[in-house]
Motif scaffolding. Structure first.
Motif, PDB file in Angstrom:
ATOM      1  N   LEU A   1     -21.987 -43.215  40.407  1.00 32.90           N
ATOM      2  CA  LEU A   1     -20.693 -42.777  39.864  1.00 32.90           C
ATOM      3  C   LEU A   1     -20.799 -41.930  38.604  1.00 32.90           C
ATOM      4  O   LEU A   1     -20.184 -40.855  38.530  1.00 32.90           O
ATOM      5  CB  LEU A   1     -19.794 -43.992  39.636  1.00 32.90           C
ATOM      6  CG  LEU A   1     -19.436 -44.781  40.896  1.00 32.90           C
ATOM      7  CD1 LEU A   1     -18.663 -46.047  40.537  1.00 32.90           C
ATOM      8  CD2 LEU A   1     -18.625 -43.910  41.851  1.00 32.90           C
ATOM      9  N   PRO A   2     -21.544 -42.365  37.554  1.00 36.08           N
ATOM     10  CA  PRO A   2     -21.554 -41.555  36.328  1.00 36.08           C
ATOM     11  C   PRO A   2     -22.206 -40.188  36.508  1.00 36.08           C
ATOM     12  O   PRO A   2     -21.856 -39.246  35.792  1.00 36.08           O
ATOM     13  CB  PRO A   2     -22.337 -42.420  35.334  1.00 36.08           C
ATOM     14  CG  PRO A   2     -23.067 -43.422  36.151  1.00 36.08           C
ATOM     15  CD  PRO A   2     -22.252 -43.643  37.383  1.00 36.08           C
TER      16      PRO A   2
ATOM     17  N   ASN B   1     -20.084 -37.658  39.144  1.00 43.18           N
ATOM     18  CA  ASN B   1     -18.975 -37.003  38.458  1.00 43.18           C
ATOM     19  C   ASN B   1     -19.354 -35.627  37.926  1.00 43.18           C
ATOM     20  O   ASN B   1     -18.483 -34.805  37.628  1.00 43.18           O
ATOM     21  CB  ASN B   1     -18.522 -37.918  37.305  1.00 43.18           C
ATOM     22  CG  ASN B   1     -17.276 -37.424  36.620  1.00 43.18           C
ATOM     23  OD1 ASN B   1     -16.344 -36.997  37.277  1.00 43.18           O
ATOM     24  ND2 ASN B   1     -17.256 -37.483  35.301  1.00 43.18           N
ATOM     25  N   TRP B   2     -20.678 -35.364  37.799  1.00 41.45           N
ATOM     26  CA  TRP B   2     -21.125 -34.097  37.220  1.00 41.45           C
ATOM     27  C   TRP B   2     -21.650 -33.096  38.256  1.00 41.45           C
ATOM     28  O   TRP B   2     -22.044 -31.979  37.887  1.00 41.45           O
ATOM     29  CB  TRP B   2     -22.209 -34.367  36.163  1.00 41.45           C
ATOM     30  CG  TRP B   2     -21.604 -34.736  34.848  1.00 41.45           C
ATOM     31  CD1 TRP B   2     -21.306 -35.983  34.387  1.00 41.45           C
ATOM     32  CD2 TRP B   2     -21.167 -33.825  33.837  1.00 41.45           C
ATOM     33  NE1 TRP B   2     -20.726 -35.931  33.151  1.00 41.45           N
ATOM     34  CE2 TRP B   2     -20.629 -34.603  32.777  1.00 41.45           C
ATOM     35  CE3 TRP B   2     -21.188 -32.437  33.698  1.00 41.45           C
ATOM     36  CZ2 TRP B   2     -20.110 -34.039  31.621  1.00 41.45           C
ATOM     37  CZ3 TRP B   2     -20.673 -31.879  32.545  1.00 41.45           C
ATOM     38  CH2 TRP B   2     -20.135 -32.661  31.523  1.00 41.45           C
TER      39      TRP B   2
ATOM     40  N   CYS C   1     -16.387 -48.653  30.765  1.00 35.37           N
ATOM     41  CA  CYS C   1     -16.029 -48.160  32.099  1.00 35.37           C
ATOM     42  C   CYS C   1     -16.051 -49.239  33.179  1.00 35.37           C
ATOM     43  O   CYS C   1     -16.046 -48.902  34.368  1.00 35.37           O
ATOM     44  CB  CYS C   1     -16.971 -47.021  32.513  1.00 35.37           C
ATOM     45  SG  CYS C   1     -16.900 -45.565  31.472  1.00 35.37           S
TER      46      CYS C   1
ATOM     47  N   GLU D   1     -13.035 -48.959  35.541  1.00 36.82           N
ATOM     48  CA  GLU D   1     -13.102 -47.693  36.278  1.00 36.82           C
ATOM     49  C   GLU D   1     -14.137 -47.757  37.389  1.00 36.82           C
ATOM     50  O   GLU D   1     -13.901 -47.305  38.519  1.00 36.82           O
ATOM     51  CB  GLU D   1     -13.439 -46.568  35.298  1.00 36.82           C
ATOM     52  CG  GLU D   1     -13.616 -45.205  35.928  1.00 36.82           C
ATOM     53  CD  GLU D   1     -14.058 -44.167  34.913  1.00 36.82           C
ATOM     54  OE1 GLU D   1     -14.591 -43.122  35.340  1.00 36.82           O
ATOM     55  OE2 GLU D   1     -13.876 -44.384  33.700  1.00 36.82           O
ATOM     56  N   ARG D   2     -15.320 -48.311  37.086  1.00 36.53           N
ATOM     57  CA  ARG D   2     -16.394 -48.383  38.088  1.00 36.53           C
ATOM     58  C   ARG D   2     -15.985 -49.276  39.265  1.00 36.53           C
ATOM     59  O   ARG D   2     -16.178 -48.923  40.430  1.00 36.53           O
ATOM     60  CB  ARG D   2     -17.677 -48.926  37.459  1.00 36.53           C
ATOM     61  CG  ARG D   2     -18.220 -48.093  36.308  1.00 36.53           C
ATOM     62  CD  ARG D   2     -18.698 -46.725  36.751  1.00 36.53           C
ATOM     63  NE  ARG D   2     -19.320 -46.016  35.641  1.00 36.53           N
ATOM     64  CZ  ARG D   2     -18.933 -44.837  35.191  1.00 36.53           C
ATOM     65  NH1 ARG D   2     -17.918 -44.203  35.757  1.00 36.53           N
ATOM     66  NH2 ARG D   2     -19.570 -44.254  34.182  1.00 36.53           N
TER      67      ARG D   2
ATOM     68  N   ALA E   1     -13.307 -47.736  41.472  1.00 33.53           N
ATOM     69  CA  ALA E   1     -13.856 -46.677  42.324  1.00 33.53           C
ATOM     70  C   ALA E   1     -14.581 -47.264  43.536  1.00 33.53           C
ATOM     71  O   ALA E   1     -14.446 -46.768  44.660  1.00 33.53           O
ATOM     72  CB  ALA E   1     -14.810 -45.794  41.520  1.00 33.53           C
TER      73      ALA E   1
END
Length: 332
Positions: A66-67, A70-71, A293, A296-297, A300
């Motif tokens: 996930l982190p 996102n990029w 987070c 959020e994690r 998701a």
């Protein structure tokens, strides 16, 4: 990315005079460095410990997408996008290898995921921190995957065969992940003053969360003694943390970056670095659901699981039809 076992409860290993004949024979196999396979007899505690560790490792690989995922669309070049996409795909594959290894212990993948969503199983605390800049993607690759390799190379010698074999391929891929992260940091550290400042900022924010990845200090690690006796763990948390610091400090020096620790010193007598330990209160806050987070994690992962239900049901139905067709051929 990383197997971080969140340890709650536990006890010391049994003495030989407390063991049954089966347990003594099992421990003899462990002492002989024989691999334990799924159909072999094993103590129930050994099986539960493996399910917890492998399951949390698998969850960490999947949540770890996930982190960085996102990029992918925001990576600075097409080449960087392709590299990051390959890395995120690798993490998904690592999760699948590990869920398969856990299934050999009699637990289903669905059950493991349900435990994660219900808060009954954890994942590595590092993934509850945000990736705010492109330099953070480099720091995650360099530090987080570097810590993963430190732990997982040792896990290639773990006593449970399916877990040990899964680690062989995972370690090869993690070495690529660590190199791509370090390359990002190198490019930024040697770029403009603004880019170097971003690299230093990423190091400042991820250094202590990376140290936390190895788990609580040995004095608070209640499962370590038993896991070491069973050779599920090969090194203690503090041993791996020290090894990581000793390896990473020279890398930071080569980059021209500064480890954010005023107490960092080379100890000539120990032939190792003295360093400031992480804030363990923060560590426990994060693993208990109060990190930047956490919500959020989990949101998701739950959303992805629910929206993918139709696809899993379709695969299951296809499998049933193929099995029925094979049965007809056999019975014809």
């Amino acid at each position: 990315m990383y197997a971080q076992v969140i340890e709650t409860g536990g006890k010391q290993p049994k003495r030989p005079d407390e063991m049954s004949a089966e347990e003594k024979a099992f421990m003899q196999r462990i002492e002989n460095n024989e691999k334990i396979e799924p159909k072999d007899w094993m103590p129930e505690g050994y099986r539960r410990t493996l399910i917890r560790q492998i399951g949390q490792h698998a969850h960490s690989e999947v949540v770890g997408q996930l982190p960085e995922g996102n990029w992918i669309t925001r990576a600075p070049t097409l080449e960087r996008k392709a590299i990051l996409l390959a890395k995120v795909q690798d993490e998904a594959g690592h999760g699948l290898y590990l869920y398969c290894a856990a299934e050999t212990l009699g637990v289903s993948r669905d059950e493991l995921i349900e435990r994660l969503h219900a808060g009954k199983m954890k994942y590595s605390s590092i993934f509850n921190y945000p990736t705010l800049t492109w330099a953070d993607v480099g720091a995650v690759g360099w530090l987080v995957d570097g810590a993963a390799i430190m732990n997982q190379v040792a896990l290639q010698r773990t006593s449970y065969g399916p877990y040990s074999r899964a680690m062989v391929r995972i370690c090869k891929e993690e070495s690529f992940h660590q190199r791509q992260g370090y390359d990002i940091m190198l490019k930024m550290a040697r770029g403009t003053p603004e880019q170097k400042a971003m690299a230093q900022d990423a190091l400042n924010r991820f250094w202590y969360p990376a140290l936390m990845m190895f788990g609580p200090p040995d004095s608070d690690s209640v499962h370590t003694a038993q896991s070491m006796a069973w050779k599920i763990k090969i090194n203690t948390n503090d041993e791996l943390r020290q090894r990581f610091v000793d390896q990473t400090v020279p890398q930071a020096e080569y980059l021209g970056l500064t480890i954010p620790d005023e107490n960092l010193r080379w100890n000539e007598e120990r032939q190792a670095y003295d360093f400031t330990p992480p804030d363990w209160e923060e560590f426990y806050q994060v693993i208990n659901g109060y990190g930047p987070c956490n919500r959020e994690r989990m949101d998701a992962r739950i959303k992805a699981w629910e929206e993918g239900a139709w696809f899993r049901e379709g695969l299951a139905e296809y499998g049933r039809k193929m099995e029925a067709q094979r049965a007809k051929v056999v019975n014809a």
